[in-house]
Design a protein around this motif. Structure first.
Motif, PDB file in Angstrom:
ATOM      1  N   TYR A  11      32.047 -40.107 -15.841  1.00 21.48           N
ATOM      2  CA  TYR A  11      32.544 -39.006 -14.767  1.00 21.48           C
ATOM      3  C   TYR A  11      31.334 -39.179 -13.108  1.00 21.48           C
ATOM      4  N   LEU A  12      30.395 -40.182 -13.556  1.00 23.26           N
ATOM      5  CA  LEU A  12      29.499 -40.450 -12.305  1.00 23.26           C
ATOM      6  C   LEU A  12      30.168 -41.245 -11.759  1.00 23.26           C
ATOM      7  N   ASN A  13      30.865 -42.370 -12.142  1.00 22.98           N
ATOM      8  CA  ASN A  13      32.078 -43.487 -11.523  1.00 22.98           C
ATOM      9  C   ASN A  13      33.241 -42.975 -10.862  1.00 22.98           C
ATOM     10  N   GLN A  14      33.895 -42.210 -11.907  1.00 23.16           N
ATOM     11  CA  GLN A  14      34.916 -41.297 -11.523  1.00 23.16           C
ATOM     12  C   GLN A  14      35.009 -39.907 -10.092  1.00 23.16           C
ATOM     13  N   ASN A  15      33.749 -39.301  -9.694  1.00 25.07           N
ATOM     14  CA  ASN A  15      33.529 -38.842  -9.005  1.00 25.07           C
ATOM     15  C   ASN A  15      32.379 -38.582  -8.310  1.00 25.07           C
ATOM     16  N   GLN A  16      32.232 -37.966  -7.496  1.00 26.72           N
ATOM     17  CA  GLN A  16      31.346 -37.835  -6.225  1.00 26.72           C
ATOM     18  C   GLN A  16      29.825 -37.577  -6.848  1.00 26.72           C
ATOM     19  N   VAL A  17      28.577 -37.954  -6.908  1.00 25.35           N
ATOM     20  CA  VAL A  17      27.368 -38.177  -7.413  1.00 25.35           C
ATOM     21  C   VAL A  17      27.044 -36.831  -7.591  1.00 25.35           C
ATOM     22  N   SER A  18      26.747 -36.489  -8.695  1.00 23.40           N
ATOM     23  CA  SER A  18      25.788 -35.185  -9.384  1.00 23.40           C
ATOM     24  C   SER A  18      24.599 -34.978  -9.771  1.00 23.40           C
ATOM     25  N   THR A  19      24.041 -33.952  -9.299  1.00 26.34           N
ATOM     26  CA  THR A  19      22.960 -33.709  -9.999  1.00 26.34           C
ATOM     27  C   THR A  19      22.790 -33.166 -10.983  1.00 26.34           C
ATOM     28  N   GLU A  20      24.041 -31.820 -11.883  1.00 31.14           N
ATOM     29  CA  GLU A  20      23.518 -31.548 -13.215  1.00 31.14           C
ATOM     30  C   GLU A  20      24.435 -32.785 -13.540  1.00 31.14           C
ATOM     31  N   ALA A  21      25.121 -33.651 -13.677  1.00 31.70           N
ATOM     32  CA  ALA A  21      25.788 -34.705 -13.815  1.00 31.70           C
ATOM     33  C   ALA A  21      24.837 -35.672 -14.545  1.00 31.70           C
ATOM     34  N   TYR A  22      23.766 -36.436 -13.631  1.00 26.70           N
ATOM     35  CA  TYR A  22      22.486 -36.811 -13.696  1.00 26.70           C
ATOM     36  C   TYR A  22      21.617 -35.943 -14.656  1.00 26.70           C
ATOM     37  N   LEU A  23      20.960 -34.511 -14.095  1.00 30.13           N
ATOM     38  CA  LEU A  23      20.113 -33.852 -14.941  1.00 30.13           C
ATOM     39  C   LEU A  23      20.969 -34.550 -16.501  1.00 30.13           C
ATOM     40  N   LEU A  24      22.464 -34.157 -16.870  1.00 35.15           N
ATOM     41  CA  LEU A  24      22.603 -33.582 -18.203  1.00 35.15           C
ATOM     42  C   LEU A  24      22.592 -35.201 -19.268  1.00 35.15           C
ATOM     43  N   LEU A  25      22.949 -36.428 -17.623  1.00 34.97           N
ATOM     44  CA  LEU A  25      22.196 -38.159 -18.225  1.00 34.97           C
ATOM     45  C   LEU A  25      21.018 -37.645 -19.283  1.00 34.97           C
ATOM     46  N   GLY A  26      20.469 -37.692 -17.946  1.00 36.38           N
ATOM     47  CA  GLY A  26      19.107 -37.794 -18.165  1.00 36.38           C
ATOM     48  C   GLY A  26      18.566 -36.654 -20.084  1.00 36.38           C
ATOM     49  N   GLN A  27      19.068 -35.357 -20.120  1.00 41.11           N
ATOM     50  CA  GLN A  27      18.783 -35.157 -20.778  1.00 41.11           C
ATOM     51  C   GLN A  27      19.320 -36.049 -22.446  1.00 41.11           C
ATOM     52  N   VAL A  28      20.158 -36.343 -22.573  1.00 43.32           N
ATOM     53  CA  VAL A  28      21.041 -37.299 -23.555  1.00 43.32           C
ATOM     54  C   VAL A  28      20.482 -38.875 -23.782  1.00 43.32           C
ATOM     55  N   GLN A  29      19.860 -38.929 -22.466  1.00 46.36           N
ATOM     56  CA  GLN A  29      19.299 -40.277 -22.894  1.00 46.36           C
ATOM     57  C   GLN A  29      17.454 -40.105 -23.201  1.00 46.36           C
ATOM     58  N   GLN A  30      17.336 -38.661 -23.718  1.00 50.90           N
ATOM     59  CA  GLN A  30      15.540 -38.246 -23.921  1.00 50.90           C
ATOM     60  C   GLN A  30      16.076 -38.036 -25.130  1.00 50.90           C
ATOM     61  N   ALA A  31      17.287 -37.063 -25.577  1.00 47.97           N
ATOM     62  CA  ALA A  31      17.519 -37.121 -26.909  1.00 47.97           C
ATOM     63  C   ALA A  31      17.435 -38.498 -27.949  1.00 47.97           C
ATOM     64  N   MET A  32      18.230 -39.497 -27.089  1.00 54.20           N
ATOM     65  CA  MET A  32      17.974 -40.776 -27.633  1.00 54.20           C
ATOM     66  C   MET A  32      16.975 -41.768 -27.802  1.00 54.20           C
ATOM     67  N   ALA A  33      15.853 -40.898 -27.356  1.00 53.82           N
ATOM     68  CA  ALA A  33      14.622 -41.445 -27.321  1.00 53.82           C
ATOM     69  C   ALA A  33      15.312 -42.624 -25.769  1.00 53.82           C
ATOM     70  N   GLN A  34      15.563 -42.676 -24.924  1.00 47.86           N
ATOM     71  CA  GLN A  34      15.766 -43.966 -23.659  1.00 47.86           C
ATOM     72  C   GLN A  34      14.917 -43.191 -23.079  1.00 47.86           C
ATOM     73  N   ASN A  35      13.487 -43.039 -23.215  1.00 46.06           N
ATOM     74  CA  ASN A  35      12.917 -42.891 -22.131  1.00 46.06           C
ATOM     75  C   ASN A  35      12.980 -43.117 -20.215  1.00 46.06           C
ATOM     76  N   GLU A  36      13.057 -44.395 -20.244  1.00 48.10           N
ATOM     77  CA  GLU A  36      12.675 -44.961 -19.267  1.00 48.10           C
ATOM     78  C   GLU A  36      14.546 -44.822 -18.248  1.00 48.10           C
ATOM     79  N   ARG A  37      14.867 -44.955 -19.481  1.00 48.00           N
ATOM     80  CA  ARG A  37      16.409 -44.471 -18.651  1.00 48.00           C
ATOM     81  C   ARG A  37      16.849 -42.844 -18.685  1.00 48.00           C
ATOM     82  N   ALA A  38      15.715 -42.166 -19.579  1.00 47.86           N
ATOM     83  CA  ALA A  38      16.196 -40.566 -18.896  1.00 47.86           C
ATOM     84  C   ALA A  38      15.360 -40.614 -17.632  1.00 47.86           C
ATOM     85  N   ALA A  39      14.213 -41.139 -17.744  1.00 49.51           N
ATOM     86  CA  ALA A  39      13.361 -40.443 -15.862  1.00 49.51           C
ATOM     87  C   ALA A  39      14.274 -41.667 -14.605  1.00 49.51           C
TER      88      ALA A  39
END
Length: 88
Positions: A11-39
């Motif tokens: 989504y981020l690669n095909q569309n304009q950058v999105s605050t909500e998309a980055y927020l969702l991505l961070g939440q998923v990364q955090q759930a996967m214990a990818q804390n640095e990527r989530a940050a």
């Protein structure tokens, strides 16, 4: 979870950058214990929308979890100022 990360990135690669998309991505990364990527994702969301309280809160909680109390406190102060400003 991997599929959710892929969909967010697509989504981020095909569309304009999105605050909500980055927020969702961070939440998923955090759930996967990818804390640095989530940050990083939360920081990108905040860069796009500096007053986004949900992204700020997620990042503050993540910093606390990582033991970075100074960064977390700065974020909490920022959130407090934002909520105080909304009351007026």
């Amino acid at each position: 979870m991997d599929e959710a990360v892929k969909l967010c990135n697509d989504y981020l690669n095909q569309n304009q950058v999105s605050t909500e998309a980055y927020l969702l991505l961070g939440q998923v990364q955090q759930a996967m214990a990818q804390n640095e990527r989530a940050a990083q994702s939360f920081q990108k969301a905040i860069y796009l929308q500096p007053t986004h309280q949900e992204a700020l809160t997620h990042l503050a909680l993540l910093k606390e979890h990582q033991g970075n109390a100074d960064s977390a406190n700065l974020l909490w102060q920022r959130i407090h100022r934002l909520t105080k400003d909304k009351q007026f």
